[in-house]
Design an enzyme around this catalytic site. Structure first.
Site, PDB file in Angstrom:
ATOM      1  N   LYS A  32       0.838  -1.215   0.000  1.00 28.50           N
ATOM      2  CA  LYS A  32       0.000   0.000   0.000  1.00 28.50           C
ATOM      3  C   LYS A  32       0.870   1.260   0.000  1.00 28.50           C
ATOM      4  O   LYS A  32       0.637   2.180  -0.793  1.00 28.50           O
ATOM      5  CB  LYS A  32      -0.891   0.016   1.257  1.00 28.50           C
ATOM      6  N   ASN A  33       1.869   1.266   0.890  1.00 26.43           N
ATOM      7  CA  ASN A  33       2.646   2.505   1.048  1.00 26.43           C
ATOM      8  C   ASN A  33       3.616   2.754  -0.103  1.00 26.43           C
ATOM      9  O   ASN A  33       4.131   3.864  -0.237  1.00 26.43           O
ATOM     10  CB  ASN A  33       3.402   2.498   2.385  1.00 26.43           C
ATOM     11  N   CYS A 128      -5.262  13.512  13.180  1.00 28.17           N
ATOM     12  CA  CYS A 128      -4.978  12.115  12.873  1.00 28.17           C
ATOM     13  C   CYS A 128      -4.982  11.304  14.168  1.00 28.17           C
ATOM     14  O   CYS A 128      -4.548  11.796  15.204  1.00 28.17           O
ATOM     15  CB  CYS A 128      -3.601  12.034  12.211  1.00 28.17           C
ATOM     16  N   ARG A 133       0.663  15.029  13.127  1.00 29.29           N
ATOM     17  CA  ARG A 133       1.370  14.712  11.880  1.00 29.29           C
ATOM     18  C   ARG A 133       1.479  15.955  11.013  1.00 29.29           C
ATOM     19  O   ARG A 133       0.696  16.147  10.082  1.00 29.29           O
ATOM     20  CB  ARG A 133       0.646  13.588  11.136  1.00 29.29           C
ATOM     21  N   ASP A 325       4.501   0.871  12.016  1.00 29.34           N
ATOM     22  CA  ASP A 325       3.281   0.236  11.505  1.00 29.34           C
ATOM     23  C   ASP A 325       3.137  -1.222  11.958  1.00 29.34           C
ATOM     24  O   ASP A 325       2.117  -1.855  11.657  1.00 29.34           O
ATOM     25  CB  ASP A 325       3.245   0.306   9.970  1.00 29.34           C
ATOM     26  N   ARG A 417      -8.763  -0.313   4.568  1.00 33.91           N
ATOM     27  CA  ARG A 417      -7.873   0.709   3.992  1.00 33.91           C
ATOM     28  C   ARG A 417      -6.525   0.096   3.631  1.00 33.91           C
ATOM     29  O   ARG A 417      -5.865   0.584   2.712  1.00 33.91           O
ATOM     30  CB  ARG A 417      -7.636   1.834   5.009  1.00 33.91           C
TER      31      ARG A 417
END
Ligand code: UD1
Length: 442
Positions: A32-33, A128, A133, A325, A417
Site C-alpha cells: 500500500k505505502n 490524525c 502529523r 506500523d 484501507r
C-alpha cells in the site's frame, strides 16, 4: 472510472471466535505505502503508466478517485491488481479536503502536480488518530526547490515557474519523513539541475518510487539510503512497473501465526526488508525460516512448539528499525509473553490507542510518558473493542484470534484501507472471522 459503486461500511464489525491456531500458506499483496506515492507520481508522467501488484484497498480507491478528479483516465482491474493511468489536459490541480481528510497520503500529489504543472492546491490534512502529523518538511523541501508556498483557508497553494535543483535537508524532530521524501523526489525529478536530498527516508517504499521514476526516465541515485541525488530531466515518459510486496502485511501475518501458536508459510514476503521484525520475533522465541526458490521467497513462521514467549524491549524507529506500523501488532503478541516487555515508538510517540482496547481483552499494559509497559498474561479473553486506526485494528484482530471466546471489533473499515482480503486470508488459514453489520457508529 465510470460506474464506481461505493458502499457504506462504517458500521461493519468483525465477530471473531478465538483460540484457533493458524496453519497453511498465504500470499502477500503489493505494498500500500509503495503504491500510493507511485500512483500520485503518475500525474507527473507524460505517457501511459501501467502498474501491477496494486492491492485491492479502499486507500487505493481513494487515490484513484483523486487522480480522476485531477483529470487522469484510470483503468483499474482489481482482480488482476493492475491500474493504467493516462493523463489528459488537467481539469483541476486541487486535492479537496474530503479526499485528503479521508486519506493523508493524498498529500503525495503535491510534488507531482508541481513537477508537471507548476501549480497545486492541496488541502491540509488536519488531525490524525496516531498523533500529531505535520507536513512542514514536505513544504520546506518544495520551497527549497523554488516553489512559492502559502496556506489559504486550509489549503496549501504551491506555485513555481521553474523548479531548481539544490542541496536540502529533510529531517525533523522525529527524523526523516517518508511521504515528504516522496513529494520532494517527484518535484526534483524534473527540476532544472542537480538536487541532493539529505536525511531522506530510507524506507523500501521510497526506493520503489525511485525505481518507478527511473523507469520513466528520471535520474535518481541513492534512493533507499539517507542521501538521494537527483539529476533533473525534462520529461517523464510512459512506464510499466510492478509494486514491491507489502512488508507490513507480511509482518502482520507473521505475528498472527505467532500469537495463535500456529505455523504459516508467507509467500512473496520481502524478507530482506523485514530484518528488524525477524530479529524481534527471534528474541521473542518464534521459530522462522526463509525458503528462497527461483520464483519467490517464502517466510515460514511457527510458534507451535515455541513454548512460553519471551518478553523483549522494542523501539519503533525509521527504516531499517522496527516499523511503527508493526508496533501495535507486536504489542498484542507481547501481551502473551512470559514477563515484562517495553515498547517505545520514536516515530509516532503517542501511537498507543490500541493499548486500552487490548486491556479490555485482558492484557496488562500501562502507558506512561510515551512508553508502554506490557506485563505478559496467561490468556486474553474475548471482548467488544473499537479499532482506532489501520494498524491498531490489525492488532485487535490478532489479539481476538488468540483470545478465549468471542470478540467483536468495531470500525473494521480501517482494516479495508490497508489489508486486502484480510479476513478471507486469515479464514483460509483456520481463523473464524465473520464480517457483520453492527450498530451504527457514533
Ligand atoms: C508514512 C506511512 C505510514 C507510516 C509512516 C512512518 C505512507 C502512505 N504512510 O506516513 O504508514 O506509519 O510513514 O513510517 O507511506 N513529520 C514531521 N514533519 C513532516 C512530516 C513528518 O515532523 O513534514 C514527523 C511525523 O509527525 C512523524 C515522523 O515525522 O513523527 C514520520 O512521519 P512520516 O514519515 O512523514 O509519515 P508519513 O509519510 O505520513
Amino acid at each position: 472510472m465510470a460506474g464506481t459503486v461505493t458502499f457504506d461500511r462504517s458500521n461493519e464489525i468483525f465477530r471473531i471466535q478465538g483460540a484457533k491456531p493458524l496453519r497453511g500458506r498465504v500470499r502477500v499483496d503489493g505494498s500500500k505505502n509503495a503504491a500510493l506515492p507511485i500512483l500520485a507520481a503518475s500525474l507527473a508522467v507524460d505517457g501511459t503508466v501501467q502498474l501491477r501488484q496494486i492491492p485491492d484497498l479502499t486507500d487505493i480507491d481513494t487515490m484513484c478517485q483523486l487522480l480522476s478528479q485531477l483529470g487522469a483516465h484510470i483503468c483499474r482491474d482489481t482482480a488482476a491488481g493492475t491500474v493504467e493511468i493516462r493523463n489528459s489536459a488537467q481539469e483541476s490541480m486541487e486535492a479537496p479536503y474530503d479526499l485528503v481528510s479521508r486519506m493523508r497520503a493524498s498529500v503525495c500529489v503535491l510534488g507531482p502536480l508541481l513537477s508537471r504543472f507548476g501549480r497545486a492546491r492541496v488541502s491540509l490534512p488536519g488531525g490524525c488518530n496516531i498523533g500529531h502529523r505535520p507536513i512542514d518538511l514536505h513544504l520546506r523541501g518544495l520551497a527549497a526547490l523554488g516553489a512559492d508556498i502559502r496556506i489559504e483557508r486550509g489549503y496549501i497553494i504551491a506555485e513555481s515557474r521553474i523548479l531548481k535543483g539544490c542541496d536540502l535537508v529533510l529531517s525533523g524532530p522525529e527524523g526523516s519523513t517518508v511521504t515528504g521524501t516522496c513529494n520532494v523526489l517527484c518535484a526534483a525529478a524534473t527540476a532544472v539541475g542537480r538536487t541532493v536530498i539529505r536525511a531522506a527516508a530510507c524506507e523500501p517504499e521510497v526506493a520503489d518510487l525511485a525505481a518507478f521514476l527511473n523507469a520513466a526516465g528520471a535520474d535518481i541515485q541513492g534512493a533507499g539510503t539517507s542521501t538521494i541525488e537527483v539529476t533533473g530531466v525534462r520529461h517523464l515518459n510512459a512506464v510499466a512497473h510492478s509494486v514491491i510486496p507489502d512488508r507490513i502485511e507480511a509482518a502482520t501475518l507473521a505475528i498472527a501465526a505467532a500469537i495463535t501458536s500456529g505455523d504459516v508459510e508467507i509467500i512473496n514476503a520481502p524478507t530482506e526488508s523485514l530484518q528488524s521484525i525477524r530479529t524481534a520475533l527471534d528474541q521473542i522465541g518464534v521459530c522462522q525460516s526463509v525458503i528462497n526458490s527461483d520464483v519467490e521467497v517464502t517466510w515460514r513462521v511457527s510458534a507451535e512448539a515455541a513454548g512460553e514467549l519471551r518478553p523483549v524491549e522494542l523501539i519503533a524507529l525509521p527504516y531499517p528499525g522496527i516499523p511503527t506500523d508493526a508496533q501495535a501488532q507486536l504489542m498484542a503478541l507481547l501481551s502473551l509473553a512470559g514477563g515484562t516487555s517495553v515498547i517505545t515508538d520514536r516515530v509516532f510517540p503517542d501511537r498507543f490507542m490500541h493499548a486500552a482496547e487490548l486491556v479490555r481483552m485482558g492484557a496488562d499494559i500501562r502507558v506512561t510518558a510515551g512508553t508502554a509497559i506490557i506485563r505478559g498474561v496467561d490468556r486474553l479473553t474475548g471482548a467488544t473493542v473499537m479499532a482506532s486506526d489501520l494498524r491498531a485494528s490489525a492488532a485487535l484482530v490478532l489479539a481476538a484470534m488468540a483470545a478465549e471466546g468471542t470478540s467483536e471489533i468495531r470500525r473494521v473499515y480501517h482494516i479495508d484501507r490497508g489489508y486486502a482480503g484480510f479476513e478471507r486470508k486469515l479464514n483460509q488459514l483456520g481463523a473464524c472471522i465473520q464480517r457483520l453489520s453492527g450498530p451504527n457508529p457514533d
